[in-house]
Design a protein around this motif. Structure first.
Motif, PDB file in Angstrom:
ATOM      1  N   CYS A 270       0.826  -1.217   0.000  1.00 33.20           N
ATOM      2  CA  CYS A 270       0.000   0.000   0.000  1.00 33.20           C
ATOM      3  C   CYS A 270       0.852   1.256   0.000  1.00 33.20           C
ATOM      4  O   CYS A 270       0.557   2.230  -0.710  1.00 33.20           O
TER       5      CYS A 270
ATOM      6  N   LEU B   1       2.396   1.631  -3.473  1.00 40.88           N
ATOM      7  CA  LEU B   1       1.376   2.048  -4.441  1.00 40.88           C
ATOM      8  C   LEU B   1       0.990   3.507  -4.228  1.00 40.88           C
ATOM      9  O   LEU B   1       0.845   4.273  -5.197  1.00 40.88           O
ATOM     10  N   ALA B   2       0.830   3.913  -2.969  1.00 36.97           N
ATOM     11  CA  ALA B   2       0.447   5.295  -2.690  1.00 36.97           C
ATOM     12  C   ALA B   2       1.549   6.263  -3.130  1.00 36.97           C
ATOM     13  O   ALA B   2       1.262   7.347  -3.670  1.00 36.97           O
ATOM     14  N   GLN B   3       2.796   5.902  -2.916  1.00 40.58           N
ATOM     15  CA  GLN B   3       3.883   6.759  -3.366  1.00 40.58           C
ATOM     16  C   GLN B   3       3.873   6.918  -4.883  1.00 40.58           C
ATOM     17  O   GLN B   3       4.134   8.007  -5.409  1.00 40.58           O
ATOM     18  N   PHE B   4       3.524   5.844  -5.582  1.00 40.74           N
ATOM     19  CA  PHE B   4       3.441   5.922  -7.040  1.00 40.74           C
ATOM     20  C   PHE B   4       2.271   6.809  -7.472  1.00 40.74           C
ATOM     21  O   PHE B   4       2.403   7.639  -8.386  1.00 40.74           O
ATOM     22  N   VAL B   5       1.121   6.668  -6.809  1.00 47.06           N
ATOM     23  CA  VAL B   5      -0.053   7.489  -7.143  1.00 47.06           C
ATOM     24  C   VAL B   5       0.242   8.962  -6.889  1.00 47.06           C
ATOM     25  O   VAL B   5      -0.112   9.829  -7.707  1.00 47.06           O
ATOM     26  N   ILE B   6       0.892   9.265  -5.763  1.00 44.46           N
ATOM     27  CA  ILE B   6       1.241  10.654  -5.468  1.00 44.46           C
ATOM     28  C   ILE B   6       2.179  11.211  -6.531  1.00 44.46           C
ATOM     29  O   ILE B   6       2.061  12.370  -6.949  1.00 44.46           O
TER      30      ILE B   6
ATOM     31  N   LEU C  39       2.171  10.362  -9.611  1.00 49.71           N
ATOM     32  CA  LEU C  39       1.381  10.584 -10.820  1.00 49.71           C
ATOM     33  C   LEU C  39       0.630  11.915 -10.780  1.00 49.71           C
ATOM     34  O   LEU C  39       0.517  12.611 -11.794  1.00 49.71           O
ATOM     35  N   ILE C  40       0.079  12.253  -9.593  1.00 44.93           N
ATOM     36  CA  ILE C  40      -0.737  13.468  -9.508  1.00 44.93           C
ATOM     37  C   ILE C  40       0.063  14.674  -9.065  1.00 44.93           C
ATOM     38  O   ILE C  40      -0.459  15.791  -9.047  1.00 44.93           O
ATOM     39  N   ASP C  41       1.339  14.464  -8.714  1.00 46.32           N
ATOM     40  CA  ASP C  41       2.170  15.554  -8.223  1.00 46.32           C
ATOM     41  C   ASP C  41       2.478  16.516  -9.369  1.00 46.32           C
ATOM     42  O   ASP C  41       3.074  16.138 -10.379  1.00 46.32           O
TER      43      ASP C  41
ATOM     44  N   ALA D 285       1.272  10.451   0.896  1.00 44.73           N
ATOM     45  CA  ALA D 285       1.389   9.056   0.458  1.00 44.73           C
ATOM     46  C   ALA D 285       1.202   8.099   1.628  1.00 44.73           C
ATOM     47  O   ALA D 285       0.465   7.109   1.533  1.00 44.73           O
TER      48      ALA D 285
END
Length: 540
Positions: free
Chosen positions: A197, A200-205, A207-209, A320
Motif C-alpha cells: 500500500c 502504491l500510494a507513493q506511485f499514485v502521489i 502521478l498526480i504531483d 502518500a
C-alpha cells in the motif's frame, strides 16, 4: 548578537528528545501491562499451548509431526508457524518457569511494540508522535489483545519496524522485517500488504504531483516494484528456509486463507474470536477515534490538493503515507466486521492514518514561533489549541484508566494455571502412553497439552483444522458434545468416532456426564471439582 539558551529552552529540548520520550512511553506501557496482567491467570487458553511449545523448544524438541491432535491432519503434517516466538520464549521459560515466563515475555513485548510504534511515527516525521502513541496505549481493544500471552506483541513490533523501513525505502529493512514476520506468527501478510500500500500510494502521489515531470514517472514505478518484490522475497525465503518446509505452506494456507480471511463455516463451529463483530460493538471499541478520523480525512484532502499543485517533498510523503495506511485501515474495518479478531490491527493502523492525516491541522494549530513584519502567526491559536489538547488528554486519560481497570478484571477472571492440572495428572499416571483422550470442547486442549504431553487428544488451536481434515468425524464429535441420544451408546460412539480410550468432561457438561454415567460401556475412574474422567470400552 549571539542568542543565549535559557533554562526554559534547555528543559524543552530535553523533554522533547525522542530517546527520552521513547523511554517514557515504554515505561508507561510496561507499567500498564504489569498492572493488567494477573500472575497465574490467562484469559486466552492458547497461552497454555504456547507455554507448552516453549517448554519443548527449551528441551530442544521440534516435532515434525504433532501427534496430540488426532482429529486434524497434524499427526502427519504439522508446522510451527510461531517458531521464532517460541524460541524467544525459551530464556523467559528457563528463568521464570512456563507460566510466569510467557507472562513476563508478553509484558516485554508491550514495551517493544510501543517503542516500535513511536519510532515508526518519528520515521514518518509525524508531529505529535508522543501523544499519538499515548492514544494507542489508551485503546482498550488494542491493549487487551496485545497483553495476551501470545505472539501478538512481537508481531506488532516487527510490523511497525517494517512499515518504518518502507517509509525510509530501506530494502534491507523491508526484507528482514518480512523474513522475521513470517517466522514469528501467521500475521505476516499484514506487513506485506502495508508495504504494498505504501509503495502504491507513493506511485499514485508521483502521478498526480504537479512538480514531477511525466518522463520521470518510471522511477517511482520501479521503486514500487522493488519494495513489493523485496517484501515478497523475504516471505518466500522465510517459507523455504524453514525447518517445517514444505508442510508450513499447507498449514499457512489453512490458517491464513481458509480460517482468517475466507471463513464461511457453519455457526455450529465454535471460536468466538473469529465471530462477526456487530457495528455497535465496533463503534464501542473504536468510536473514540471517529472525530479524529474525520479531522484526518479533511487533512488528507488538504494534502492531496497541495500535492496536485506541486507541494513540498515532506507533504508529498505525508500524503502518500496517510493514503496508504488509511486504505489499509479501511480494509480492516471490513475484516473486523467479518471476524472480530481483526480489530487488533485496525486500531494501530487507524491511529497511524489519523496521525498522518492530521498533520496540516496540527501545523495550523501550532505554527512556528516566528514574527512576520508586525504579525505573530498563531499568537492566539497556539494557546487555545494547547488548552483544547490538555482537556482532551485529561478526558482520554480518565477513560483510559477505566479501560485498564476493566482489562485487569478480565485478566483476573482468566483461566488459572492449574486448570485441569489434577485430571491431567491422573491421566498421565494411569492411562497408557499415547492413549487418545476424548474432550468435548476444543479449547480444553491447551490445558491438557500444557500439563500432560504423554497422551493424545482430539481438537485444538482452532476447531476448523479438524473440520477441514474430516468434516464428518468432527460433526459427530459436536453431536456427542451436545449429548445427542439418537444413535445409541454414547461411549461406543466416542470410541467409533475418535478411537479414544478415555473421556474427559468438564463439570459444566451436565448432559454429557449424565449419559456417560448411565452408559455401561463407560466407567467413572476420576472426578474432582473441575472434571470427570471415564474409561471407555469396558462393560461392568
Amino acid at each position: 548578537m549571539t542568542a543565549v539558551e535559557t533554562p526554559s529552552d534547555s528543559w524543552k529540548h530535553a523533554i522533547g528528545h525522542p530517546i527520552l520520550q521513547g523511554c517514557i512511553l515504554a515505561l508507561l506501557a510496561v507499567a500498564i501491562a504489569w498492572f493488567v496482567q494477573v500472575p497465574g491467570r490467562f484469559p486466552d487458553p492458547d497461552s497454555f499451548y504456547h507455554a507448552g511449545m516453549a517448554e519443548l523448544a527449551a528441551d530442544g524438541v521440534f516435532r515434525q509431526q504433532f501427534p496430540w491432535l488426532t482429529l486434524t491432519g497434524f499427526p502427519d503434517r504439522y508446522a510451527d508457524l510461531h517458531l521464532v516466538y517460541h524460541l524467544i520464549l525459551v530464556p523467559f521459560v528457563r528463568l521464570f518457569g512456563p507460566a510466569d515466563g510467557i507472562r513476563i515475555a508478553a509484558i516485554a513485548a508491550i514495551g517493544l511494540l510501543t517503542v516500535g510504534f513511536y519510532a515508526m511515527l518519528r520515521t514518518m516525521r509525524v508531529r505529535g508522535a508522543f501523544w499519538f502513541t499515548y492514544l494507542l496505549l489508551g485503546s482498550a481493544a488494542f491493549m487487551f489483545r496485545a497483553n495476551l500471552a501470545k505472539s501478538q506483541g512481537f508481531a506488532f513490533f516487527i510490523l511497525f519496524l517494517g512499515i518504518a523501513a518502507a517509509a525510509k525505502r530501506s530494502y534491507i529493512g523491508i526484507f528482514l522485517a518480512a523474513l522475521f514476520a513470517a517466522w514469528t506468527s501467521s500475521h505476516w501478510p499484514v506487513l506485506t500488504a502495508a508495504i504494498g500500500c505504501i509503495a502504491l500510494a507513493q506511485f499514485v502521489i508521483a502521478l498526480i504531483d504537479g512538480a514531477t515531470p511525466t518522463f520521470r514517472i518510471g522511477r517511482p514505478f520501479l521503486a514500487l516494484c522493488a519494495m513489493v518484490l523485496t517484501a515478497l522475497l523475504g516471505n518466500v525465503v522465510a517459507m523455504i528456509v524453514h525447518p517445517y518446509f514444505p508442510a508450513n505452506l499447507v498449514v499457512a494456507r489453512e490458517q491464513i486463507l481458509a480460517i482468517a480471511v475466507i471463513g464461511g463455516i457453519p455457526e455450529s463451529i465454535p471460536g468466538s474470536e473469529w465471530a462477526p463483530l456487530s457495528m455497535a460493538h465496533l463503534l464501542g471499541a473504536v468510536g473514540f477515534l471517529i472525530p479524529l478520523a474525520l479531522a484526518a480525512i479533511g487533512g488528507l484532502l488538504t494534502l492531496l490538493a497541495r500535492t496536485v499543485r506541486g507541494t513540498l517533498p515532506d507533504e508529498r510523503r505525508t500524503a502518500a503515507y496517510a493514503l496508504a495506511i488509511g486504505l489499509l485501515a479501511a480494509g480492516f474495518v471490513v475484516l473486523a466486521l467479518a471476524a472480530q479478531r481483526h480489530i487488533e490491527f485496525l486500531v494501530p493502523l487507524a491511529i497511524t492514518a489519523i496521525a498522518l492525516g492530521m498533520q496540516p491541522l496540527i501545523a495550523w494549530a501550532w505554527p512556528p514561533r516566528i514574527a512576520i513584519a508586525w504579525r505573530r502567526p498563531g499568537e492566539l491559536r497556539r494557546p487555545l489549541s494547547s488548552i483544547v489538547l490538555f482537556v482532551a488528554i485529561v478526558a482520554f486519560t480518565i477513560g483510559g484508566v477505566r479501560g485498564i481497570m476493566a482489562q485487569r478484571a478480565v485478566f483476573a477472571a482468566g483461566h488459572p494455571t492449574e486448570t485441569l492440572a489434577a485430571a491431567s495428572g491422573w491421566i498421565a499416571e494411569h492411562a497408557p502412553p499415547g492413549a487418545i483422550i476424548f474432550h468435548a470442547d476444543w479449547d480444553d486442549f491447551p490445558f491438557l497439552f500444557f500439563h500432560n504431553r504423554h497422551q493424545r487428544y482430539l481438537v485444538g488451536l482452532d476447531p476448523r483444522f479438524a473440520y477441514f481434515h474430516d468434516r464428518e468425524r468432527y460433526m459427530e464429535m459436536l453431536a456427542i458434545r451436545d449429548a445427542d441420544t439418537t444413535a445409541g451408546s454414547i461411549a461406543r460412539r466416542i470410541v467409533a468416532a475418535t478411537d479414544a480410550s478415555y473421556a474427559l468432561t468438564t463439570n459444566d457438561q451436565t448432559a454429557l456426564i449424565a449419559l456417560l454415567n448411565a452408559d455401561r460401556n463407560a466407567t467413572k475412574v476420576y472426578a474432582d471439582d473441575e472434571a470427570t474422567v471415564y474409561e471407555l470400552g469396558k462393560s461392568y
